[in-house]
Design an enzyme around this catalytic site. Sequence first.
Site, mmCIF file in Angstrom:
data_model
loop_
_atom_site.group_PDB
_atom_site.id
_atom_site.type_symbol
_atom_site.label_atom_id
_atom_site.label_comp_id
_atom_site.label_asym_id
_atom_site.label_seq_id
_atom_site.Cartn_x
_atom_site.Cartn_y
_atom_site.Cartn_z
ATOM 1 N N ARG A 104 -9.797 1.241 2.504
ATOM 2 C CA ARG A 104 -9.538 0.970 1.095
ATOM 3 C C ARG A 104 -8.661 -0.253 1.005
ATOM 4 N NH1 ARG A 104 -7.003 5.615 -2.704
ATOM 5 N NH2 ARG A 104 -5.127 4.928 -1.676
ATOM 6 N N THR A 108 -7.064 -3.996 -4.254
ATOM 7 C CA THR A 108 -8.108 -3.647 -5.240
ATOM 8 C C THR A 108 -8.444 -2.152 -5.217
ATOM 9 O OG1 THR A 108 -9.900 -3.961 -3.655
ATOM 10 C CG2 THR A 108 -9.172 -5.910 -4.882
HETATM 11 C C1 PRP Z 1 -8.329 6.916 3.517
HETATM 12 C C2 PRP Z 1 -9.134 8.189 3.671
HETATM 13 C C3 PRP Z 1 -10.412 7.876 2.929
HETATM 14 C C4 PRP Z 1 -9.919 6.994 1.806
HETATM 15 C C5 PRP Z 1 -9.892 7.804 0.551
HETATM 16 O O1 PRP Z 1 -8.753 5.944 4.386
HETATM 17 O O2 PRP Z 1 -9.341 8.572 4.993
HETATM 18 O O3 PRP Z 1 -11.379 7.206 3.712
HETATM 19 O O4 PRP Z 1 -8.593 6.565 2.152
HETATM 20 O O5 PRP Z 1 -9.592 7.003 -0.540
HETATM 21 P P1 PRP Z 1 -10.641 6.704 -1.694
HETATM 22 O O6 PRP Z 1 -11.265 8.013 -2.039
HETATM 23 O O7 PRP Z 1 -9.769 6.168 -2.794
HETATM 24 O O8 PRP Z 1 -11.616 5.690 -1.204
HETATM 25 P P2 PRP Z 1 -8.021 4.503 4.441
HETATM 26 O O9 PRP Z 1 -8.549 3.590 3.398
HETATM 27 O O10 PRP Z 1 -6.521 4.735 4.412
HETATM 28 O O11 PRP Z 1 -8.493 3.908 5.814
HETATM 29 P P3 PRP Z 1 -8.045 4.321 7.291
HETATM 30 O O12 PRP Z 1 -8.527 5.714 7.539
HETATM 31 O O13 PRP Z 1 -8.733 3.323 8.128
HETATM 32 O O14 PRP Z 1 -6.560 4.226 7.370
HETATM 33 N N1 URA Z 2 -6.012 8.112 1.587
HETATM 34 C C1 URA Z 2 -5.160 8.959 2.196
HETATM 35 O O1 URA Z 2 -5.115 9.024 3.428
HETATM 36 N N2 URA Z 2 -4.359 9.725 1.443
HETATM 37 C C2 URA Z 2 -4.380 9.684 0.095
HETATM 38 O O2 URA Z 2 -3.616 10.428 -0.550
HETATM 39 C C3 URA Z 2 -5.283 8.796 -0.519
HETATM 40 C C4 URA Z 2 -6.097 8.032 0.244
#
Ligand code: PRP
Ligand code: URA
Length: 209
Positions: A104, A108
């Site tokens: 994410r 944005t």
């Molecule tokens: C976290 C989580 C999801 C996403 C959820 O990943 O594991 O994939 O955020 O958020 P959303 O529903 O708003 O898209 P993150 O973006 O932190 O990536 P990472 O696991 O690589 O740290």
């Molecule tokens: N991703 C996470 O890991 N935790 C949250 O609460 C939201 C997005």
Amino acid sequence: MGNITITNHPLIQHKLTMLRDKNTGSKEFRSLVSEISMLMCYEATRDLTLKEVEIETPLAFVKAKVISGKKQAFIPILRAGLGMVEGLLALVPSARVGHIGIYRDPETLLPVEYYCKLPADLDDREVIVLDPMLATGGSAIEAITQIKKHNPKSIKFMGIIAAPEGLNALAKAHPDVDIFLAALDEKLNDHSYIIPGLGDAGDRIFGTK
Ligand code: PRP
Ligand code: URA
């Protein structure tokens, strides 16, 4: 709309409380994610089809059921979804595993895909997409959009904690996808983190913060 199942079995609720606790370290956090995923797999695989075979016990011949060979694929969204794979593979060892890397964007909050490696015969498989956190829903929606291009037989989504915003967005974007969760939390905060949630799942699994 697809079915939404929130599995609030006492064992899952107990383990989820430990998972949420900020004093739980990475080693225990990983075990809890794996155990909760294994327990949730029971519910998510409830509709697997069976066929009858004849076997011989030490005492008699009997007609008995086995899973009819529909092929499964588990697709974790990197990073945090990786923590869920082991628990599911323990119960369905014949499943293939695909990987889809999405993060994410912190500014944005939109999903950015950086990796995708899926089983070649996905059109012959039933898919379960794995990610413990469903916050805005952007990552899950994007992952499923990409996976659909490979025409799998069906797609389910398995998460651990969802915010209402993410659950609604996913159900609206992909109404054909059944969704399995352990908890539906209160809301998102100003940074789109789930409240009360458990913090950043990837960081807690891999100890990166
Ligand atoms: C976290 C989580 C999801 C996403 C959820 O990943 O594991 O994939 O955020 O958020 P959303 O529903 O708003 O898209 P993150 O973006 O932190 O990536 P990472 O696991 O690589 O740290
Ligand atoms: N991703 C996470 O890991 N935790 C949250 O609460 C939201 C997005």
